[in-house]
Design a protein around this motif. Sequence first.
Motif, PDB file in Angstrom:
ATOM      1  N   THR A  38     -32.617 -41.028 -12.170  1.00  0.00           N
ATOM      2  CA  THR A  38     -31.630 -42.029 -12.561  1.00  0.00           C
ATOM      3  C   THR A  38     -30.251 -41.393 -12.442  1.00  0.00           C
ATOM      4  OG1 THR A  38     -33.196 -43.026 -14.083  1.00  0.00           O
ATOM      5  CG2 THR A  38     -30.882 -43.571 -14.403  1.00  0.00           C
ATOM      6  N   MET A  40     -27.023 -48.025 -14.600  1.00  0.00           N
ATOM      7  CA  MET A  40     -27.642 -46.854 -14.016  1.00  0.00           C
ATOM      8  C   MET A  40     -28.421 -47.270 -12.764  1.00  0.00           C
ATOM      9  SD  MET A  40     -26.778 -44.347 -15.923  1.00  0.00           S
ATOM     10  CE  MET A  40     -27.697 -43.001 -16.570  1.00  0.00           C
ATOM     11  N   THR A  41     -28.455 -46.378 -11.822  1.00  0.00           N
ATOM     12  CA  THR A  41     -29.126 -46.613 -10.543  1.00  0.00           C
ATOM     13  C   THR A  41     -30.264 -45.622 -10.396  1.00  0.00           C
ATOM     14  OG1 THR A  41     -27.074 -47.384  -9.550  1.00  0.00           O
ATOM     15  CG2 THR A  41     -28.763 -46.627  -8.052  1.00  0.00           C
ATOM     16  N   GLN A  60     -21.660 -40.546  -9.380  1.00  0.00           N
ATOM     17  CA  GLN A  60     -22.374 -39.292  -9.135  1.00  0.00           C
ATOM     18  C   GLN A  60     -22.735 -39.189  -7.658  1.00  0.00           C
ATOM     19  OE1 GLN A  60     -26.093 -38.991 -11.303  1.00  0.00           O
ATOM     20  NE2 GLN A  60     -25.957 -36.768 -11.343  1.00  0.00           N
ATOM     21  N   ARG A  63     -20.357 -47.764  -9.011  1.00  0.00           N
ATOM     22  CA  ARG A  63     -20.082 -47.821 -10.455  1.00  0.00           C
ATOM     23  C   ARG A  63     -20.841 -48.949 -11.151  1.00  0.00           C
ATOM     24  NH1 ARG A  63     -17.538 -43.310 -11.699  1.00  0.00           N
ATOM     25  NH2 ARG A  63     -15.937 -42.726 -10.242  1.00  0.00           N
ATOM     26  N   ASP A  64     -20.948 -50.101 -10.527  1.00  0.00           N
ATOM     27  CA  ASP A  64     -21.595 -51.252 -11.149  1.00  0.00           C
ATOM     28  C   ASP A  64     -22.943 -51.553 -10.520  1.00  0.00           C
ATOM     29  OD1 ASP A  64     -19.426 -51.656 -12.852  1.00  0.00           O
ATOM     30  OD2 ASP A  64     -18.362 -52.799 -11.325  1.00  0.00           O
ATOM     31  N   ARG A  71     -25.887 -41.926 -12.515  1.00  0.00           N
ATOM     32  CA  ARG A  71     -24.796 -42.725 -13.071  1.00  0.00           C
ATOM     33  C   ARG A  71     -23.779 -43.029 -11.968  1.00  0.00           C
ATOM     34  NH1 ARG A  71     -24.052 -37.581 -14.105  1.00  0.00           N
ATOM     35  NH2 ARG A  71     -22.015 -36.649 -13.890  1.00  0.00           N
ATOM     36  N   GLY A  72     -22.981 -44.043 -12.182  1.00  0.00           N
ATOM     37  CA  GLY A  72     -21.946 -44.426 -11.226  1.00  0.00           C
ATOM     38  C   GLY A  72     -20.974 -43.292 -10.960  1.00  0.00           C
TER      39      GLY A  72
END
Length: 115
Positions: free
Chosen positions: A14, A1-2, A19, A83-84, A16-17
């Motif tokens: 927060t 999560m970013t 988004q 994504r990562d 998600r990849g």
Amino acid sequence: MTRIRFMPDDKWVTARGGQSVLDAARLARVPIRTRCQGRAACLMCKVHIEGEGIEPPSKQERLKLGVQEKNGLRLACQARVGRDSGADITVSVPEDRLKAIIRQKLLEQEDDSLW
């Protein structure tokens, strides 16, 4: 999560990849103007993004932004979280033009009242 920080509101969310930044802004209740519902047609959702957690611009986004993309500007509807990625991202949202005009007029009135 970013984690994404929206400035100047200093709100965090927060994401998600995959988004989009626009969707993340909506979750954080940060208004970003758009008319095209995220189809990269109106170019109203330009934001400045800092950080490593964003996927590179798509061909469509590069065509729409041209040189502006090289200055760190991205379309919030097209910029996607990697994504990562676990890196924090800072998104600077420009002030809405109408709000800027109103703010300027209020400041002018305040200055006039001091005299």
